[in-house]
Design an enzyme around this catalytic site. Sequence first.
Site: not given
Ligand code: SER
Length: 317
Positions: A11, A15, A39, A143, A147, A173
């Site tokens: 990856g 970002q 990519r 998600y 996780k 982040i």
């Molecule tokens: N930055 C992530 C999201 O917005 C959260 O861990 O999905």
Amino acid sequence: MSSQKKILVIGSNGQIGTVLTKKLGQKFGFENVIGSDLRIPDIPTKFIFEECSVLNKEKLEEIINRYNISDVYLLAAYLSAKGEKNIDKAWDLNMNGLLHILNFAKEKKIQKIFWPSSIAVFGPSTPKNDVPQYTITEPTTIYGVSKLAGESLCNYYHNKFGVDVRSIRYPGIIGWESMPGGGTTDYAVDIFHEALKHQEYTCFLSRDRTLPMMYMDDAIQATIGIMGAQFDKIKIRTSYNLSSCHFSPNDLAEEIKKHIPSFKIKYKVDERDALAQGWPSSINDRHARNDWGWEPNFNLSQIVSDIILNLRNRYNK
Ligand code: SER
């Protein structure tokens, strides 16, 4: 195997991957850092690049063998907002990608793994503020579900097979070097670009939606820090809470106005706000601080100053 660390970042075009591969290259030598992604990067990279999906186990294994990879940073994932639109794919990528890498470590093909978890493991039943390490985790996104399952899988592989896997629960982040994609906290990067280009931003989260956030430099420092810590310092093998600052879109806009007085924020809330509603406002990270010495360096005003300074330089070029 030679004692020289050989690192694979899966990856590397994302970002965090974009910035992490650069920092790892500066620290360990670009010849020792291999980036892989679906990519191909737009511009040539200083590190070695291999086009590969984390779901392509055979090709991954070939890359690991060819370069004698010791450490893997697995960053490829479907984030929260994109995941809700692609539930099966999000589960497949987030879980099977991790399983492949854990199995490589179990089979001693690699030595150490970094895999990030997220604040998305928490949900509406989690306390809102100063969330402790051990608390209720009932996520409301695929998600977050993937996780949370991934955290258990890491812990299981560590306890059962001695796999050295290390993890932190990333907050949102933000940084200036790369763009996020598919997340709920992406607004906090987009806002800077719009503020500098158009002095206006329409935000998809509500005005007072406070979330735990972190500057990219701190996230990278934490990531390289936990991977560099002594084996026995890592006492939590699910994933560590990690915290730096927390703010709402309104707090961020007010801080940006100190640099761009004409900046205006408007709100057009969409489904992403409901995802964020289930997440905590702030996180308690005392275990990460006590166990392996984590300490953040950037507060909100420092983050905003640094991003605006760097983006102004970029846009003025
Ligand atoms: N930055 C992530 C999201 O917005 C959260 O861990 O999905």
